[in-house]
Design a protein around this motif. Structure first.
Motif, mmCIF file in Angstrom:
data_model
loop_
_atom_site.group_PDB
_atom_site.id
_atom_site.type_symbol
_atom_site.label_atom_id
_atom_site.label_comp_id
_atom_site.label_asym_id
_atom_site.label_seq_id
_atom_site.Cartn_x
_atom_site.Cartn_y
_atom_site.Cartn_z
ATOM 1 N N MET A 1 11.559 -2.125 -13.135
ATOM 2 C CA MET A 1 12.283 -1.064 -13.863
ATOM 3 C C MET A 1 13.665 -0.840 -13.270
ATOM 4 O O MET A 1 14.646 -0.736 -13.978
ATOM 5 C CB MET A 1 11.443 0.217 -13.768
ATOM 6 N N LEU A 2 13.692 -0.823 -11.930
ATOM 7 C CA LEU A 2 14.975 -0.587 -11.269
ATOM 8 C C LEU A 2 15.926 -1.753 -11.521
ATOM 9 O O LEU A 2 17.126 -1.576 -11.702
ATOM 10 C CB LEU A 2 14.764 -0.373 -9.765
ATOM 11 N N GLY A 3 15.321 -2.971 -11.546
ATOM 12 C CA GLY A 3 16.135 -4.159 -11.806
ATOM 13 C C GLY A 3 16.804 -4.073 -13.160
ATOM 14 O O GLY A 3 17.993 -4.340 -13.316
ATOM 15 N N ARG A 4 16.010 -3.646 -14.157
ATOM 16 C CA ARG A 4 16.578 -3.520 -15.509
ATOM 17 C C ARG A 4 17.652 -2.433 -15.547
ATOM 18 O O ARG A 4 18.642 -2.533 -16.245
ATOM 19 C CB ARG A 4 15.450 -3.213 -16.504
ATOM 20 N N THR A 5 17.382 -1.386 -14.781
ATOM 21 C CA THR A 5 18.361 -0.293 -14.739
ATOM 22 C C THR A 5 19.680 -0.767 -14.135
ATOM 23 O O THR A 5 20.761 -0.436 -14.621
ATOM 24 C CB THR A 5 17.817 0.872 -13.884
ATOM 25 N N VAL A 6 19.547 -1.582 -13.071
ATOM 26 C CA VAL A 6 20.760 -2.115 -12.444
ATOM 27 C C VAL A 6 21.528 -2.963 -13.456
ATOM 28 O O VAL A 6 22.748 -2.859 -13.597
ATOM 29 C CB VAL A 6 20.407 -2.942 -11.191
ATOM 30 N N ILE B 11 15.914 -9.684 -11.029
ATOM 31 C CA ILE B 11 17.084 -9.110 -10.348
ATOM 32 C C ILE B 11 16.670 -8.460 -9.035
ATOM 33 O O ILE B 11 17.356 -8.565 -8.028
ATOM 34 C CB ILE B 11 17.803 -8.108 -11.273
ATOM 35 N N SER B 12 15.495 -7.811 -9.050
ATOM 36 C CA SER B 12 15.019 -7.152 -7.821
ATOM 37 C C SER B 12 14.955 -8.129 -6.661
ATOM 38 O O SER B 12 15.370 -7.826 -5.543
ATOM 39 C CB SER B 12 13.631 -6.569 -8.047
ATOM 40 N N LEU B 17 16.065 -5.632 -3.954
ATOM 41 C CA LEU B 17 15.812 -4.215 -4.233
ATOM 42 C C LEU B 17 14.506 -3.722 -3.603
ATOM 43 O O LEU B 17 14.258 -2.524 -3.542
ATOM 44 C CB LEU B 17 15.796 -3.969 -5.746
ATOM 45 N N VAL B 222 14.429 5.605 -9.631
ATOM 46 C CA VAL B 222 14.213 5.416 -11.076
ATOM 47 C C VAL B 222 14.203 6.775 -11.781
ATOM 48 O O VAL B 222 14.853 6.966 -12.809
ATOM 49 C CB VAL B 222 12.882 4.666 -11.330
#
Lengths: 188, 338
Positions: A1-6, B11-12, B17, B222
């Motif tokens: 979720m955080l990745g998508r937010t980034v 991306i994480s 992340l 989040v």
């Protein structure tokens, strides 16, 4: 979720303004090239005389316009000689308000052939009505205070006209941000 | 690979992340503990919208007013983005004020978090400067009067205020330097303090009501981002419904406007003390806030048990509130004899 937010953040912060800037640039006229306008003066008082030289102009007749952020003045027409040059003295109307302008030579097809930055200084006070075309469709826009006027504390009435596409994009952005935000709060 | 897809972590993984998966007190997810993060979110909005506005703004006194009018009437999205900038500044003022009150109440400034507090107070001071310099950039009547206040304040404070006087340099105008302050120096200072604030929070933790239950920071981030996006949405809507205006072109020699609402308490003080109010008021407030960790020396850090420091803080807060109300409802007065 955080990745998508980034990812979404990068899109909003970097791509958004860049796309806006490109879109804005796309609707502007092509930048002047080739022809050159020159003057030894970078500033002139309203009502004063400006000496202007043009060179490397194509054949044709050009309108010399004084263009500000909000108003535009047609000063005169000029036809360069066979060598594409001209030299003339321009009288700056007394009604032009002090500010920063571009003196622009506009060809008959409407494109800006050349321009130079010019500062207009305050001339003598005049009652002569301003002859420029008001680009903001706003009676007060571009009209500065002259001596003798009283200061006013209230806001200027401004006509805020926005296109449907612009409203649509703003609404979409607000809706997407709100929807994504609620979804993230629920998930977390 | 499957695990990467399941939690959307391509991306994480690349941006590491997972480093955000450290334990924090569960109480950090309460609304009252999100005020600082929400302020940071508003700061991001202010930076992005400010960068956009800077593409159209002309800091030359001869062109500033027209360029603002251009932004409102002709620049694409200019009116909305300028209004967003305006409302985000107001929202940041509210959240940072609430954050300071909450942190003060919890006595979170006590050892070892004194520097965290000072960085926060420094940011609040910078935010105040952002608001007064931003108002001057409009270069309308209110902006012109704000600029005249800078000059008067600069002259009153001698060498300390020399930057704000016309005599500081002949090479550029005061408006241009205020613009530089608003868009370069203040953001640099703010980002430096923000970095320090976050660093210290990461390594010293927060002074939260700790029940023993923990969460992870990533979840908090989040949730905070979600709250920030909803806040953006609300401000965006307000900016559509209530676009910010622009005053009439300035006429020198008159003082007829009141400042932007976060500064109205200073205006109220100026009504009482004259021009010195604009120097003494903010100096007293921020000096008190900076001194709080030094004044409250008891080893007990129970929230609300500040002793006399708490009463002094409460009294100062009430005085600011009373001055603000006086600024809102009181008469318009000349303060600097323009």
């Amino acid at each position: 979720m955080l990745g998508r937010t980034v990812s979404a953040g990068f899109l909003l912060v970097l791509v958004g303004p860049t796309a806006l800037a490109i879109a804005h640039g796309a609707v502007l006229e092509s930048p002047p090239h080739g022809a050159v306008l020159k003057s030894t003066q970078s500033a002139v008082a309203a009502g004063g005389i400006l000496t202007v030289n043009g060179s490397d102009f194509d054949e044709g007749t050009y309108a010399l316009r004084l263009i500000g952020a909000l108003v535009e003045f047609d000063l005169r027409q000029v036809t360069p000689n066979e060598e594409g040059t001209f030299a003339l003295e321009l009288e700056i109307p007394r009604a032009v308000r002090a500010g920063q302008y571009k003196l622009t030579a506009v060809a008959s097809d409407g494109h800006a052939a050349a321009s130079l930055d010019l500062t207009i200084l305050e001339g003598s006070v005049t009652n002569e009505p301003e002859a420029g075309r008001d680009l903001a469709d706003e009676p007060e826009a571009g009209h500065g205070a002259t001596s003798g006027e009283m200061a006013r504390a209230e806001d200027l009435p401004i006509e805020r006209s926005r296109g449907g596409a612009e409203w649509g994009l703003i609404g979409l952005l607000i809706g997407l941000a709100g929807g994504l935000g609620v979804s993230m709060i629920r998930r977390a | 690979m499957a695990s990467e897809k399941s939690d959307g972590s391509w991306i994480s993984t690349r941006l590491a992340l997972e480093a955000l998966d450290y334990a924090i007190p569960r109480t950090a997810n309460r609304w009252t503990y999100m005020l600082g993060g929400l302020t940071a979110f508003f700061i991001v909005i202010l930076i992005v919208t400010g960068l956009y506005l800077a593409q159209f703004y002309n800091p030359n006194p001869l062109g500033a007013y027209d360029s603002v009018l251009y932004i409102i009437t002709r620049a694409p999205f200019g009116d909305w983005i300028r209004s967003l900038h305006y409302w985000a500044a107001g929202a940041a003022t509210l959240t940072v004020t609430a954050h300071i009150i909450h942190v003060f109440w919890r006595r979170s400034y006590k050892k070892p978090r004194e520097v965290t507090w000072w960085a926060g107070v420094g940011m609040a001071g910078l935010l105040f400067l952002f608001i007064v310099t931003g108002a001057a950039l409009r270069n309308d009547q209110e902006g012109f009067e704000a600029l005249a206040h800078f000059v008067a304040g600069g002259e009153m404070t001698g060498a300390l205020g020399a930057f704000f006087t016309e005599g500081f340099t002949r090479s550029t105008t005061l408006l241009s330097r205020i613009y530089s302050l608003h868009t370069n120096l203040l953001p640099l200072g703010l980002l430096a303090l923000l970095g320090l604030h976050f660093w210290l929070i990461r390594h010293l933790g927060i002074h939260a009501a700790y029940s023993g239950e923990t969460s992870v920071f990533r979840k908090h981030a989040v949730r905070l981002t979600g709250v920030g996006l909803v806040a953006f949405s609300v401000i965006g809507l307000i900016a559509v419904l209530f676009p910010t205006g622009l005053g009439y072109p300035a006429v020198a020699g008159f003082e007829v406007t009141k400042p932007h609402w976060p500064v109205l308490w200073v205006y109220g003080l100026e009504n009482l003390l004259g021009a010195w109010g604009m120097v003494l008021g903010p100096t007293a407030l921020f000096a008190f806030l900076a001194a709080v960790p030094l004044l409250d020396r008891s080893s007990d850090d129970t929230p609300g048990r500040h002793g006399w420091v708490g009463w002094l803080g409460l009294a100062l807060g009430l005085v600011v509130l009373a001055l603000w109300l006086y600024g809102v409802f009181g008469p318009r007065q000349q303060h600097i004899g323009m």
